[in-house]
Scaffold this active site. Structure first.
Site, mmCIF file in Angstrom:
data_model
loop_
_atom_site.group_PDB
_atom_site.id
_atom_site.type_symbol
_atom_site.label_atom_id
_atom_site.label_comp_id
_atom_site.label_asym_id
_atom_site.label_seq_id
_atom_site.Cartn_x
_atom_site.Cartn_y
_atom_site.Cartn_z
ATOM 1 N N ASP A 84 0.812 -1.212 0.000
ATOM 2 C CA ASP A 84 0.000 0.000 0.000
ATOM 3 C C ASP A 84 0.847 1.264 0.000
ATOM 4 O O ASP A 84 2.028 1.252 0.348
ATOM 5 C CB ASP A 84 -0.953 0.025 1.187
ATOM 6 C CG ASP A 84 -0.240 0.068 2.528
ATOM 7 O OD1 ASP A 84 0.804 -0.600 2.670
ATOM 8 O OD2 ASP A 84 -0.714 0.771 3.448
ATOM 9 N N GLU A 153 0.261 -1.477 5.480
ATOM 10 C CA GLU A 153 1.272 -1.024 6.434
ATOM 11 C C GLU A 153 1.026 0.408 6.865
ATOM 12 O O GLU A 153 1.232 0.761 8.027
ATOM 13 C CB GLU A 153 2.664 -1.161 5.795
ATOM 14 C CG GLU A 153 3.831 -0.923 6.754
ATOM 15 C CD GLU A 153 4.344 0.507 6.765
ATOM 16 O OE1 GLU A 153 5.249 0.810 7.560
ATOM 17 O OE2 GLU A 153 3.826 1.337 5.979
#
Length: 390
Positions: A84, A153
């Site tokens: 991400d 994350e």
């Protein structure tokens, strides 16, 4: 290793064009569709390279590069990066621009309308390039190597649904993992913040504005008053190095109810707890200013400083330093003013230092990455495999 740029750059340019911004307000893992798109691409790419690869129900990509025959009993290590990107600025429809800098070395930046996504697609591209190089050079001593790409994350969730059982089955138990999720050339990181998320809830006392004198407690103003009590000298923009901070990250509400999110960061665990306790002091001060209003504080740890746990396994850092020297990288140890999935993985029992990727200005429209430093990160990953397999 002169061909590393040809292995890493096309991949990076492809990956950043896939929008993978996560959303901390969504409970599901992953929190965005784009992460699935990138994860599927990576799993198929690994299979094309001849690597065992799988995609879990929660968007973790797992792959195993087998050991060279005769080295199957060497310690298994892993490399990890996250799928991400941050949601702080736009991250969709990224248009990467490759250009020469004043020294003649290539840099890659966005066109200025979005972030670039080097955090952490530079790390992904470097791991993938290193994997291809290792597979095409069987003369390099190599024990078992796992590749892990993780979702969300940037949300601070801390590896929910992490497939530890599956990883143990693939590796027989990891000796170490290394995240590629850092910044400039040579920076190696073995310590990070202790991170606390605070949520502050404000209940106002509402009455018609025309007759509000002496009777109304405005929840919006209560939230604002709380926010300005957070010390400006202990904010992200006023601190560096080992200094911790408070940071209000989100505020919303109305006359009746409001909510404030506050991030607390400190390298010292007790100091982090003291900061969390101070939120209660601020809450009582706001109630005193707004008779009839109420303030409630909740807080929880997001992740812990990984320094102590990594320190219990000195060979993990020693081999990283040795690999850096073999790769021709002059290294420096510095603290992460943030966190990585490595902090949570270290907490789970797998020491996980962090390695530079060559990126700068993460989470901003001015984000960029150095091509020579991406090559250096690839070299370091390859030398780490050699060191652990020797």
């Amino acid at each position: 290793m002169e061909q590393l740029a040809g292995l890493v750059i096309p991949r990076f340019l492809q990956y950043v064009r896939i929008g993978t911004a996560s959303d901390k307000h969504i409970e599901e893992t992953p929190s965005s569709v784009g992460q699935w798109e990138l994860a599927r691409l990576l799993a198929e790419e690994l299979k094309t390279l001849g690597v065992e690869a799988e995609l879990t129900d929660h968007c973790y990509v797992l792959a195993k590069i087998p050991a060279i025959p005769g080295l199957e009993t060497k310690p298994a290590i892993a490399f990890m990066a996250h799928l991400d990107t941050a949601q702080d600025v736009p991250g969709k429809d990224v248009n990467p621009v490759v250009e020469e800098n004043e020294a003649g070395a290539a840099v890659i930046r966005s066109d200025g309308t979005t972030l670039l996504g080097a955090d952490d697609k530079a790390g992904i591209a470097e791991i993938m390039a290193a994997a291809e190089y290792l597979l095409s050079h069987p003369e390099i001593s190599r024990g078992p190597v796992l590749i892990i790409f993780s979702p969300d994350e940037e949300t601070g969730k801390g590896l929910p649904f992490f497939p530890m059982d599956r990883i143990n089955a693939l590796s027989g138990g990891l000796a170490a993992c290394y995240t590629l999720d850092g910044g400039p050339l040579g920076e190696l990181e073995t310590e990070c913040f202790n991170a606390i998320e605070g949520r502050v809830f404000f209940s106002g006392k509402v009455i018609h504005l025309g007759s509000a004198r002496g009777g109304m407690a405005n929840a919006c103003l209560m939230a604002a008053a709380f926010a300005v009590m957070l010390p400006r000298t202990e904010s992200p923009e006023a601190t560096d190095g080992y200094y911790g901070y408070y940071c209000p990250t989100e505020i919303s509400g109305s006359l009746e109810r409001a909510e404030l999110e506050v991030y607390i960061r400190d390298f010292d665990l007790e100091r982090a707890r003291e900061r969390a306790a101070a939120l209660e002091t601020f809450a009582r001060a706001v109630e005193a200013q707004f008779p009839g209003g109420k303030v409630r504080v909740e807080w929880k740890f997001q992740y812990y400083n990984m320094k102590e746990n990594i320190g219990r396994r000195p060979e993990v850092l020693a081999k990283l330093k040795e690999a850096a020297c073999l790769a021709g990288v002059e290294f420096t140890l510095k603290p992460i003013r943030g966190g990585t999935d490595g902090s949570r993985l270290t907490e789970l029992g797998i020491p996980t230092p962090n390695i530079f990727t060559g990126g700068r200005n993460f989470h901003s429209l001015e984000e960029w990455v150095s091509v020579p430093e991406m090559e250096a990160a690839c070299r370091l990953a390859i030398e780490l495999v050699r060191v652990w397999g020797s």
